[in-house]
Design a protein around this motif. Structure first.
Motif, short mmCIF file in Angstrom:
data_model
loop_
_atom_site.label_atom_id
_atom_site.label_comp_id
_atom_site.label_asym_id
_atom_site.label_seq_id
_atom_site.Cartn_x
_atom_site.Cartn_y
_atom_site.Cartn_z
N GLN A 32 -16.29 37.96 15.11
CA GLN A 32 -15.80 37.62 16.43
C GLN A 32 -16.94 37.26 17.38
N ILE A 33 -16.78 36.20 18.14
CA ILE A 33 -17.76 35.82 19.17
C ILE A 33 -17.53 36.70 20.39
N GLU A 34 -18.62 37.29 20.90
CA GLU A 34 -18.53 38.16 22.07
C GLU A 34 -19.06 37.49 23.33
N LEU A 35 -20.09 36.67 23.21
CA LEU A 35 -20.63 35.89 24.33
C LEU A 35 -21.08 34.54 23.79
N ALA A 36 -20.94 33.50 24.61
CA ALA A 36 -21.33 32.16 24.19
C ALA A 36 -21.92 31.40 25.37
N TYR A 37 -23.00 30.67 25.09
CA TYR A 37 -23.69 29.87 26.11
C TYR A 37 -23.95 28.48 25.55
N LYS A 38 -23.92 27.48 26.43
CA LYS A 38 -24.12 26.11 25.98
C LYS A 38 -25.12 25.40 26.88
N LEU A 39 -25.97 24.61 26.24
CA LEU A 39 -26.94 23.76 26.93
C LEU A 39 -26.78 22.36 26.38
N ILE A 40 -26.13 21.50 27.09
CA ILE A 40 -25.76 20.15 26.66
C ILE A 40 -25.11 20.21 25.28
N ARG A 41 -25.90 20.14 24.19
CA ARG A 41 -25.33 20.20 22.85
C ARG A 41 -25.67 21.50 22.14
N ASP A 42 -26.78 22.14 22.50
CA ASP A 42 -27.22 23.36 21.83
C ASP A 42 -26.40 24.55 22.33
N MET A 43 -26.34 25.60 21.51
CA MET A 43 -25.55 26.77 21.87
C MET A 43 -26.28 28.06 21.48
N ILE A 44 -25.97 29.12 22.21
CA ILE A 44 -26.45 30.47 21.93
C ILE A 44 -25.20 31.32 21.80
N ILE A 45 -25.01 31.91 20.64
CA ILE A 45 -23.78 32.65 20.36
C ILE A 45 -24.13 34.09 19.97
N LEU A 46 -23.47 35.05 20.58
CA LEU A 46 -23.62 36.45 20.21
C LEU A 46 -22.28 36.91 19.62
N THR A 47 -22.30 37.27 18.36
CA THR A 47 -21.08 37.74 17.71
C THR A 47 -21.17 39.26 17.55
N ASP A 48 -20.16 39.82 16.94
CA ASP A 48 -20.18 41.26 16.68
C ASP A 48 -21.15 41.61 15.56
N ARG A 49 -21.72 40.60 14.88
CA ARG A 49 -22.62 40.85 13.75
C ARG A 49 -24.03 40.30 13.91
N ARG A 50 -24.18 39.21 14.69
CA ARG A 50 -25.48 38.52 14.73
C ARG A 50 -25.59 37.65 15.97
N LEU A 51 -26.81 37.15 16.17
CA LEU A 51 -27.10 36.17 17.20
C LEU A 51 -27.29 34.84 16.48
N ILE A 52 -26.64 33.79 16.95
CA ILE A 52 -26.74 32.48 16.33
C ILE A 52 -27.30 31.50 17.37
N LEU A 53 -28.40 30.84 17.01
CA LEU A 53 -28.99 29.79 17.85
C LEU A 53 -28.69 28.46 17.18
N ILE A 54 -28.03 27.57 17.89
CA ILE A 54 -27.58 26.30 17.32
C ILE A 54 -28.33 25.16 18.00
N ASP A 55 -29.03 24.37 17.18
CA ASP A 55 -29.84 23.26 17.67
C ASP A 55 -29.30 21.97 17.07
N LYS A 56 -28.61 21.18 17.89
CA LYS A 56 -28.11 19.88 17.44
C LYS A 56 -29.23 18.87 17.64
N GLN A 57 -29.56 18.17 16.56
CA GLN A 57 -30.75 17.31 16.55
C GLN A 57 -30.38 15.83 16.50
N GLY A 58 -31.32 15.00 16.93
CA GLY A 58 -31.13 13.55 16.85
C GLY A 58 -30.23 13.02 17.95
N LEU A 59 -30.08 11.71 17.99
CA LEU A 59 -29.27 11.08 19.03
C LEU A 59 -27.79 11.40 18.89
N THR A 60 -27.32 11.47 17.67
CA THR A 60 -25.89 11.69 17.46
C THR A 60 -25.53 13.18 17.40
N GLY A 61 -26.49 14.03 17.13
CA GLY A 61 -26.21 15.45 17.02
C GLY A 61 -25.52 15.83 15.72
#
Length: 126
Positions: A32-61
């Protein structure tokens, strides 16, 4: 302010429903996601198990890097709140096995106290 914060590289809170829908393919069973943050295309997600850093790359993502950090690998963190002239909040995470911290910036409307509280519960125990 949203576009201005995005240009500066400051993440803002996002809806848990939107985050869950977007990340359905990478979440573990029952995770389950407990907190979520977004920066244009990138995201920072805190779940009940882990922290996920998402980096969308390139022009198309289309190319995406998912950095999954179990809470037990976070050895220390600092949270810096906003001030009168410094309008962004900052989170620094020290990960075991890495010398330099990961630094993440958030816009002034982000509730860094909720972020800090969740990290304290996950890292130091409930």
């Amino acid at each position: 302010m949203g576009l201005f914060n995005a240009i500066l590289g400051n993440a803002g809170e996002m809806s848990l429903d939107d985050a869950t829908e977007e990340l359905a393919t990478i979440l573990g069973e029952g995770e389950q996601i407990e907190l979520a943050y977004k920066l244009i295309r990138d995201m920072i997600i805190l779940t009940d198990r882990r922290l996920i850093l998402i980096d969308k790359q390139g022009l198309t993502g289309r190319k995406v890097e998912y950095r999954s950090l179990p809470y037990k690998s976070i050895t220390m963190y600092t949270v810096e709140t906003t001030g009168h002239f410094d309008l962004d909040a900052e989170l620094k995470l020290w990960i075991s096995g890495q010398h330099d911290p990961i630094a993440l910036e958030f816009n002034g409307s982000t509730n860094v106290y909720a972020l800090q509280g969740l990290l304290a519960a996950k890292i130091a125990g409930k």
